[in-house]
Write a protein that holds these residues in place. Structure first.
Motif, PDB file in Angstrom:
ATOM      1  N   LYS A  84       0.791  -1.235   0.000  1.00 15.89           N
ATOM      2  CA  LYS A  84       0.000   0.000   0.000  1.00 15.89           C
ATOM      3  C   LYS A  84       0.823   1.284   0.000  1.00 15.89           C
ATOM      4  N   VAL A 126      -6.533   4.594   2.928  1.00 22.06           N
ATOM      5  CA  VAL A 126      -6.054   3.365   2.292  1.00 22.06           C
ATOM      6  C   VAL A 126      -6.399   2.148   3.141  1.00 22.06           C
ATOM      7  N   ASP A 147      -9.404  -0.553   3.084  1.00 26.51           N
ATOM      8  CA  ASP A 147      -9.444  -1.753   2.236  1.00 26.51           C
ATOM      9  C   ASP A 147      -9.683  -2.990   3.107  1.00 26.51           C
ATOM     10  N   TRP A 183      -6.931  -5.655   3.808  1.00 21.42           N
ATOM     11  CA  TRP A 183      -5.722  -5.327   4.560  1.00 21.42           C
ATOM     12  C   TRP A 183      -6.018  -4.567   5.857  1.00 21.42           C
TER      13      TRP A 183
END
Ligand SMILES: Nc1ncnc2c1ncn2[C@@H]1O[C@H](COP(=O)(O)OP(=O)(O)O)[C@@H](O)[C@H]1O
Ligand SMILES: [Mg+2]
Lengths: 370, 255
Positions: free
Chosen positions: A89, A326, A329, A332
């Motif tokens: 990421k 991020v 997600d 993750w």
């Protein structure tokens, strides 16, 4: 004498050479760590916690950690850290919403930026004939790289900027706009003109009294209402100025402290040489006041670096908020701790570099180099 | 004292203070003080601590503002007029008890700053001038050091050189040796004596009565903000008129 290492364990051997060192090492231990029953218990307890902590770090962060995989299930199966999330990421974390295929422009931008900053901080380069062209050229190239729209580069509006480059730009803007404003406010607060004093006091006290988020809300939502129709000031610019002004109000008080430490005799000597107010201020007073307040100035500069996260209120993602986004997600999400540790390491790197540099500057000052 | 070592002052006053008074709040520091200083004249001002000596000479270059009376320097009256203040300050150098050197600048930079900023001198010319005066005060080898690396006596000589770099016509000294250790007083006084011999107009606040005797043309005694007595040193020391002057001299000359 004192070059003999005086570890308490090696004490008998060292004793032949340096009985003082052995004595002092043991004495130090006794005085500081084992001076009483309670002190000894506390020492042992702290030692236990520290050892447990480092054992955990080793166990979680290294021994059982997954360093590389593209499959989140591998991470889930492991009992240790999932550092693979960073490799997976790092681009959206570092670069936010900036178009993926254009990330190379940001890498180049950061290289130019860091190069320029490092050169500017180096005393040997402190020469306007070098620094002015340097900053013009690098600002232009950074502008071209970030915006694009020329030289066949795709245009990227500020609403798509993000991540570390955004943090850097905001931080630089804050300091470059904020420091001169801070100096003017500090001078104004002690100026011979009552008007200048009044304006500075009201400005500083009013803005220091409200939370940064309020100032930014005004800069973003209220300020445009006062502009004539059709005139628009870029949101990113508005927020930079907002953070900068807030920064300046605190910094002004720090600088004022330095100004107060300058003895009256310095002003009198300058006056007797018939220097003007500005000549006195620029050549005699400020150089001394800024040196005196340097540690506190550094403190606020480092704080300013972290305030850049407030861009979230205009929907822009700096490195911290980009990471938060991020880590939504679902694949993750579980490994957000590792991701935040990565961001912390980035902040720590820059913050620590700043304080090392500030310490170096203090040494240069002490040795008369600057 | 030969005539050449002590050139006689000319007739025109370069400084004229007439009926100057000053207050700090309700406290009157200067009471109706008048003093004329002619070109080339050396005036020594003495008196007990707190008698207004510093205030008096600081009014001459407007580090303090007087509230009544008039002060003229070279025929120009000292008023609120910024241009006049600036012109007058250019004629006057001042040396302080605590030197007031700029600690962040080297000795050479301390000396060149004024000429470069206010007299638009080129750096090289200003440095030549600075070295000239550093040689005069006998410390050219210290030019690269910072003030705090020098002894008190050296710092005070740098301060004198700094004022001289402005090429003033008048020099004011406010107790230039009072902050110095005894062994350094002489080097500063020697510098001042040389300056006096070169014909500089000087007003010196000092307790160094030996200096007053040999150098002064006129000694002024102040007490409680008043000019009590003044006259040439032979008269002043030999035959003081006022009781207070005698008491002061008795006390100070005992040491
Ligand atoms: N800024 C000031 N505010 C109030 N009083 C002052 C100030 N400066 C000096 N004084 C007073 O004025 C008097 C004369 O001071 P000064 O001229 O320094 O005396 P001297 O130099 O003869 O020792 C003293 O009583 C002193 O306390
Ligand atoms: Mg005094």
């Amino acid at each position: 004498m004192s070059s003999v290492p005086s570890s308490p364990l090696a004490a008998p051997a060292a004793a032949a050479y340096d009985p003082d060192a052995r004595l002092s090492a043991l004495a130090w231990l006794r005085a500081n760590l084992f001076s009483s029953v309670w002190q000894s218990l506390l020492t042992l307890a702290v030692a236990f916690v520290l050892i447990r902590f480092f054992w955990f770090v080793l166990d979680w962060g290294v021994v059982n950690a997954v360093f590389y995989t593209t499959d989140p299930d591998v991470c889930r199966a492991a009992t240790g850290a999932c550092w693979a999330v960073i490799a997976e990421k790092h681009r959206p974390m570092l670069f936010g919403l900036y178009p993926y295929d254009e990330h190379w422009r940001l890498v180049l931008m950061m290289a130019i930026y860091l190069g320029t900053v490092v050169l500017s901080l180096w005393p040997r380069c402190w020469n306007l004939r070098f620094l002015v062209p340097l900053w013009i050229v690098s600002s232009l190239s950074i502008g071209v790289l970030m915006f694009g729209g020329v030289l066949g580069l795709r245009y990227v509006p500020t609403s798509e900027w993000g991540g570390l480059p955004l943090t850097m730009l905001l931080f630089t803007g804050t300091v470059l706009i904020g420091m001169p404003v801070a100096v003017l406010l500090a001078l104004g607060r002690r100026a011979p003109l009552p008007v200048a004093r009044g304006v500075s006091v009201v400005f500083i006290e009013a803005l220091r009294g409200v939370p940064l988020i309020t100032i930014l809300f005004v800069a973003v939502n209220v300020f445009p209402l006062f502009l004539p129709a059709g005139v628009e000031v870029n949101k990113l610019l508005r927020i930079t100025v907002g953070i900068a002004i807030f920064f300046a109000c605190y910094q002004a008080e720090v600088i004022r402290g330095g100004l107060q430490a300058i003895p009256r005799g310095q002003y009198e000597a300058a006056a007797s040489l018939s220097l003007s107010y500005w000549q006195t201020t620029r050549r005699i007073i400020l150089p001394q006041a800024l040196r005196i307040s340097l540690p506190a100035i550094t403190n606020h500069i480092i704080a300013a670096m972290k305030n850049t996260s407030f861009v979230i209120i205009i929907g822009l993602f700096d490195i911290l908020t980009a990471t938060t986004a991020v880590m939504q997600d679902p694949l993750w999400r579980k490994f957000y701790i590792e991701a935040y540790l990565f961001v912390a390491a980035v902040y720590l790197f820059f913050g620590y570099a700043l304080s090392l540099y500030a310490r170096q500057v203090e040494k240069w000052i002490a040795s008369g180099r600057i | 004292m030969t005539q050449s070592a002590k050139p006689g002052p000319s007739a025109d006053p370069v400084i004229r203070m007439s009926h100057v008074s000053k207050w700090y709040g309700h406290f009157q520091v200067l009471h109706d003080v008048s003093l004329d200083v002619r070109k080339g004249e050396r005036v020594v001002v003495c008196g007990p601590s707190g008698s207004g000596k510093s205030t008096l000479i600081r009014c001459i270059n407007r580090l303090e503002v007087h509230q009544s009376g008039q002060i003229f320097v070279k025929g120009l009256e000292m008023t609120d007029n910024v241009k006049n203040i600036d012109t007058i300050r250019r004629h006057i150098g001042m040396v302080f008890q605590n030197f007031n050197l700029f600690p962040h600048l080297t000795v050479l930079e301390n000396l060149t700053l004024g000429p470069m900023l206010t007299r638009q001198m080129k750096k090289s010319a200003a440095e030549d001038l600075a070295m000239h005066f550093l040689r005069k005060v006998r410390i050219p080898e210290q030019s690269g050091k910072y003030p705090l690396q020098l002894s008190g006596g050296q710092q005070q000589r740098v301060a004198i050189a700094r004022s001289l770099c402005m090429e003033p016509e008048i020099m004011l000294f406010d107790e230039p040796t009072s902050a110095l250790d005894p062994e350094m007083i002489k080097e500063v006084l020697d510098t001042m004596i040389e300056l006096a011999e070169s014909g500089m107009t000087m007003i010196v606040v000092t307790h160094e009565m030996g200096f007053a005797r040999t150098v002064a043309d006129n000694v002024v005694f102040m007490a409680d903000g008043r000019k009590v007595e003044s006259g040439p040193p032979e008269e002043f020391f030999g035959n003081p008129r006022e009781e207070r002057t005698r008491a002061f001299l008795d006390q100070i000359l005992k040491h």
